[in-house]
Each structure stands twice: as C-alpha cells, then as structure tokens.
Design an enzyme around this catalytic site. Structure first.
Site, PDB file in Angstrom:
ATOM      1  N   ASP A 258      -1.212  -0.720   5.809  1.00 44.86           N
ATOM      2  CA  ASP A 258      -1.366   0.093   7.190  1.00 44.86           C
ATOM      3  C   ASP A 258      -2.188  -0.681   8.059  1.00 44.86           C
ATOM      4  O   ASP A 258      -2.448  -0.514   9.298  1.00 44.86           O
ATOM      5  CB  ASP A 258      -1.561   1.458   7.093  1.00 44.86           C
ATOM      6  CG  ASP A 258      -2.909   1.856   6.307  1.00 44.86           C
ATOM      7  OD1 ASP A 258      -3.735   0.676   6.363  1.00 44.86           O
ATOM      8  OD2 ASP A 258      -3.477   2.832   6.011  1.00 44.86           O
TER       9      ASP A 258
ATOM     10  N   ASP B  51      -7.002  -1.757   4.755  1.00 43.81           N
ATOM     11  CA  ASP B  51      -6.372  -3.046   3.786  1.00 43.81           C
ATOM     12  C   ASP B  51      -6.701  -4.300   4.355  1.00 43.81           C
ATOM     13  O   ASP B  51      -6.185  -5.188   3.693  1.00 43.81           O
ATOM     14  CB  ASP B  51      -4.950  -2.696   3.622  1.00 43.81           C
ATOM     15  CG  ASP B  51      -4.614  -1.650   2.852  1.00 43.81           C
ATOM     16  OD1 ASP B  51      -5.223  -1.055   1.880  1.00 43.81           O
ATOM     17  OD2 ASP B  51      -3.189  -0.848   3.381  1.00 43.81           O
TER      18      ASP B  51
ATOM     19  N   ASP C 281       0.962  -1.295   0.029  1.00 45.16           N
ATOM     20  CA  ASP C 281       0.203  -0.022  -0.108  1.00 45.16           C
ATOM     21  C   ASP C 281       0.818   1.222  -0.042  1.00 45.16           C
ATOM     22  O   ASP C 281       1.863   1.286   0.352  1.00 45.16           O
ATOM     23  CB  ASP C 281      -0.817   0.020   1.443  1.00 45.16           C
ATOM     24  CG  ASP C 281      -1.666   1.222   1.454  1.00 45.16           C
ATOM     25  OD1 ASP C 281      -2.280   1.734   0.397  1.00 45.16           O
ATOM     26  OD2 ASP C 281      -1.709   1.829   2.433  1.00 45.16           O
TER      27      ASP C 281
END
Length: 640
Positions: free
Chosen positions: A530, A534, A337
């Site tokens: 994080d 996600d 990410d």
C-alpha cells in the site's frame, strides 16, 4: 506539425523539385567559347569551343536539403563528436559528388531528411499522445478572497485557502470539500471511467474533473506538493531511467559508428591498392557508410519504451522508467502485502469475546479509548463500533508500539490494546478468541479484559488478479503482520502459493531477502504494497509496486510502479504492457541489425546500389518507428 517540421517539409519539396528538374530537363553540358578550369573540357573531334559541365547545378538542391546536416557534422567535429550519423551522411554524399554520382548524392541526403522528418513527427506524436493522456494540469484556480472569487495560477494558492470548483473544471489542488456535493471523473488519475461521488468532508485529489455540482474546497497542499504535480513530474522524468536494452543501444552506437567508418576506409583503400580500381571500391565504401547509419536503433528503441510508459499512464499505471518495464516483463515472483492491497482495508468489528466478569461495552470502550488518537484502520473500526463520542481528556500518555499495538492511560489506568505479542511482552495471560480475523487483545492494569475480532474483506478483483498471475507461471506470496489464522484463510481464498504471517516491518524485509535468495538468476521479484507502511520492502524488491496510491506520498516516493487506483487486477495489465514493449524492442533490434548486416555484405561485394543503402537506413528506421508507435495504441493492449 511544428514550425520546424513544416520548414523541413518545404525544403524537401523544393529540393526534390530541383533534383527532378536537373535530372530531366538540364543537359549534361553546353558549349562555351572559353575554357573554365575544372568545369570545361575541349570538345572532341576538332569542334570549336569547350564543353561546360553543368554538374554544379546539383549543388543547389544538395545544399537546400543538406546544409543543416553539413553544419551539424562540422559543429560536432569541433566538439569532439566525430562519429555520428551526420558525419556518415556528409562523407558518403560528398564522396558520391566527387565520383560523379550527383543525383545519388542529392537523393541520399533527400531521403535521409525524409526519414528524419518522419522520426521527428513520430516522436512528437507520441509526446502529444502522452500529454493528452496526462492532461491533468489545471490552468487556473478560483480562489475565494475577501468575499470575491478570483482566478489565479494554482501555484499562487496557499494551504488552507478556499477554492471554488465549478462543473466541468479540473480540481486544481488537493483539498477537503467543505460545501457541496458532486461526482468526479478520475479517469486521468486511475484509468477508470466510473465517477466518484463526493460530499462535505470528502478528500479531493488534483487532476480529477468535477462533473455535476459546485464544490467549495479547503486546500491541504501547495500545488508543488499536490498529486497532479507529482504525477506529471514522475511521467516527465520516466525516460531518464533507461532499460538495459536502451543502454545497450547507446553503447552499441558509440562503438559501432567508428567501427564501420574504419571498415569503410579499409574497404576503399585495401582492394583499390590491389586492383587499382579506386572508383569502384570508393563507391562501394561510400554505399557501405550510408547503409551503416544506426538511426533505426537509436530512435526506435527509446521510442518503444517511451510509448510503453505512455500507454501504461493511460491505464492509470505510472511507471518511473523503461528499466522497470523490462523488469516487470521478467517477473518470476510477486509478493503481496495483505491489508489495503489484497483486501479493502475497511475493517469492521465482527465479534467481541470478553473475559469472564467483563461486559462487552467495557471491553469495547477500553479498546476504543486506547486507540483514540490512532489513524490505523483497526483503531477506526473500534471507534465506529463503540458508536459514541468520548472525552479525549480521558486518554493520556499514548505510546505506539510498532508491530504490537498501543499503550495508553485511560482514566488514569494503563490500558493495552494490541496483538498477542503485546500481551506476552507485558506479562498478561491472554485467552484464545476462537474466531478467524484480526484479533485485538485488551488488558487494563495487567488484567486481561478480552479480545475484539476485526475482519477485512477481499477486494472484488483480488481473486482474478492472482489467477491471472498464476496463469503466467508466476509464484505468488503474501507477507502480513496479521495472525497466522487470518493469513492462511486469505491465502486459501485467493489460491496463493505461500504465506508468511505475524511479521513485524523488519521481519518483512528479512523474509523478502529469503525470497530474493531463492529466485533464479535472471528472475525478478516484485513487491506489491500500500506504499505507506511498506516503504522499506518496496525499496528492497527488484520492482516495488504501490497499490492504493491516490494521495499516498510514501507510495509515489518509494515505489517504482504506481497503480493510481487500488485495483490489483491492474498488475496483470502492467505486465501485458511490459511484455508487449519488450517484444517490440526485440523485433526492432533483430529487424534493424538483420537488414543492415545483409545490406552491408551486399554493399561490400558491389551488389547494393546507393538506393539500396537509402532503404537500409531510412526505410528500416521508418518501419522500426512505426512498429514502436504501436505501444501507444489502446494503451499498449496486446495485439499483433
């Protein structure tokens, strides 16, 4: 040493002393005037009296050292668990006694107990090491009640109560500082020694150590839901998730033990029927049984993974099971990410591009008010940039639109703040901003007001982290909901192999499925996020790794590996530990099976004595365990 270990050591010393005394100072027989069945025989040569054999004296050290092994074997047989190492030791040593190999029978049991003691001590030392590394559970909490400070168990502190944390004390519960300033040692959580300064309004996580000042903290969670409780539970239960190598050893021992028992039985009977030399072949079969004991594998392989998990925890890397260490060692693709993972997640407004006839302040105020109730970092940056307090009553009917932005009534007028997709969805014609960054387009009552450009900074260690992965031959990919321009700019700075931008949460899962389909059959795909937004992707990846996990419940729940600070360089460190762990596991498997196979062959053909059998069992186990405990040294650092 524990009390049980000390008792075993005393038994070993006593049994060894009795064995030495029997071997050196007790004659094989003495003359007695009467015949005792099974123990005496008539003296040859016409002498008077009978020769009394003193071999029963060897039973004293035998039972001193082996009574618990005999009892375990009997108990396990009663429970239907016949074929285990206790059964092998009992059959082999009782058989040796029957054949007249009294000192060997006692010696085998003695050295087996020495090996068991060593194994117990090694496992206990590993557990104590992990306990010390994760010694973050506070003993008491100082609660302010009715104007007095009282000591209570952290479990008894309710949410919202005020606790006092003195210098040198552990932070017992998660909370917010309401008075005082200090520095915190977060090493137990993050593996980093640099202190963290806190003051009024700062969030505290349980498990840290207060270094300098007195702090008053209002608790935000009960102890059972606190960071320290979740971390301890995670580490304690990590051993329940076994790697393939551990499962292999468990299944191997299940079939291996009865196989060697029947092989030993065949070795004793078949050649004896052919040659008639029952004593020779029975002795070889008993030696074969001692050699075959699978202790080295059964103990050392789980200990290797346990040590790996403990070594990782010392670095602020929490691994939820040995299976994830095994997967990390085979990582082929790492998907990241962007925000909060590779970048700091601290956004600042770096540009305002109002539409013709619109003032910058009007554009910024409309955006900040629309985002008034959002906790997203972009919303926070807009409010900071406005720099003034706004009346919350001016904002009503706030609607979060996932992956697009927000819609709200500001002073009774509909304001949109979000990405270009939101503008298209609402039929608003937007204009290009001409800058690289996260673009927030703003419209009011269907009229385009302009856009704000918000930039995020790379984490200082992100370039080195990506470079370390590329040196391993690992493919690096980034998935982001940000614009294509921002995604490409970050990818260029870091040297990423692939980037996919402008993705909604559902799009991330779809893109991850494509990447999973492209990897090799034995390759592993890891996703690093994080842990807040996600969770679906973390769960779908072969290995989910949460970044920035301090205080993130979603990260601890969804991820397989949790990095307790937000340093992406820890990912390479975790892979170092995983590779070393798997190398040690392979070394132990090859060494133990190789030595045992050689000794089994030598035993079957009569070239291995019972003492060689002892080395093949106890010696191999001790060497394998010593090798496994290397995982705890220096947090599993790569060393030879």
């Amino acid at each position: 040493m524990t009390k049980k270990q000390k008792k075993t050591l005393i038994r070993i010393i006593v049994a060894a002393a009795l064995l030495i005394a029997a071997a050196l100072f007790v004659p094989e027989s003495i003359t007695v005037p009467v015949r005792i069945p099974l123990l005496t025989e008539e003296i040859a040569g016409g002498g008077s009296g009978y020769a009394l054999s003193l071999w029963p004296l060897y039973l004293i050290p035998y039972f001193v050292i082996g009574w618990d092994i005999l009892w375990k074997a009997i108990r396990n047989i009663g429970h239907g668990q016949v074929f285990d190492e206790n059964f092998l030791m009992c059959v082999a040593t009782i058989g040796a006694l029957v054949l007249g190999e009294y000192s060997e029978a006692v010696g085998v049991m003695l050295f087996y107990q020495v090996g068991e003691l060593f194994q117990s001590y090694a496992v206990g030392k590993s557990r104590r090491s992990i306990s010390q590394l994760m010694d973050i559970r506070p003993d008491v909490a100082n609660v302010e009640r009715d104007g007095q400070i009282i000591e209570v168990d952290p479990d008894e502190v309710a949410v919202g109560e005020i606790i006092v944390i003195r210098p040198g004390e552990k932070v017992p519960l998660d909370g917010v500082v309401i008075e005082g300033t200090s520095s915190l040692n977060t090493a137990a959580l993050t593996g980093e020694s640099a202190p963290r300064d806190v003051g009024e309004g700062s969030e505290l996580l349980s498990g840290c150590v207060n270094i300098t000042g007195l702090l008053k903290v209002q608790t935000t969670r009960e102890f059972g839901q606190s960071t320290v409780a979740k971390i301890l539970d995670l580490v304690e239960n990590a051993s329940s998730k076994k790697a393939k190598a551990e499962n292999f050893i468990t299944k191997f021992a299940r079939y291996y033990t009865p196989a060697v028992v029947f092989a030993a039985l065949a070795l004793a009977i078949i050649p004896s029927l052919i040659t008639g030399q029952w004593d020779v072949w029975v002795h070889r079969a008993l030696t074969f049984l001692v050699i075959s004991c699978p202790c080295a594998l059964v103990i050392s392989i789980p200990l290797s993974f346990f040590g790996g998990i403990g070594g990782a925890s010392a670095q602020g890397i929490l691994v939820k099971g040995g299976n994830y260490l095994e997967l990390l060692a085979n990582a082929e693709t790492v998907v990241f990410d962007k925000t909060g993972t590779l970048t700091q997640g601290v956004f600042e407004v770096t540009g305002l591009n109002p539409a013709p006839g619109v003032a910058e302040h009007d554009l910024l105020e409309a955006a900040a008010l629309a985002e008034r109730h959002s906790g997203h970092p972009i919303a926070q940056s807009l409010r900071r940039a406005l720099g003034e307090e706004v009346d919350p009553d001016r904002v009503t009917d706030v609607q979060e639109i996932p992956g697009h932005g927000v819609s709200a009534l500001v002073d009774g007028r509909r304001v949109l703040a979000g990405n270009e997709k939101l503008m298209k969805r609402e039929g608003v014609a937007s204009l290009p901003c001409g800058q690289v960054g996260t673009i927030v387009h703003v419209a009011r009552d269907g009229k385009y007001l302009g856009c704000a450009v918000i930039s995020d900074q790379l984490k200082p260690t992100a370039p080195a982290a990506i470079q370390a992965l590329k040196q391993r031959g690992i493919r690096t990919v980034m998935l982001t909901g940000d614009s294509e321009a921002v995604g490409q700019a970050v990818a260029a700075q870091l040297g990423l192999d692939e980037v996919h931008a402008q993705l909604l949460p559902a799009d991330k899962v779809d893109r991850l499925e494509e990447l999973l389909a492209r990897k090799s059959e034995k390759g592993v795909l890891a996703y690093v996020g994080d842990g807040v937004n996600d969770a679906p992707v973390l769960s779908r990846a072969d290995v989910g790794i949460a970044m920035g996990a301090m205080g993130s419940d979603a990260a601890i729940e969804a991820a397989d590996v949790v990095l307790m600070d937000d340093d992406p360089a820890k990912l390479s460190r975790a892979m170092d530990i995983a590779h070393k762990c798997m190398r040690i596991v392979r070394e132990n498997i090859v060494f133990a099976l190789g030595v045992k196979a050689l000794c089994l062959i030598l035993g079957a053909i009569g070239r291995a004595s019972m003492w060689v059998a002892v080395f093949a069992d106890v010696g191999v186990a001790v060497i394998a365990i010593l090798n496994a405990t290397r995982m705890l040294k220096a947090g599993g650092k790569e060393s030879n």
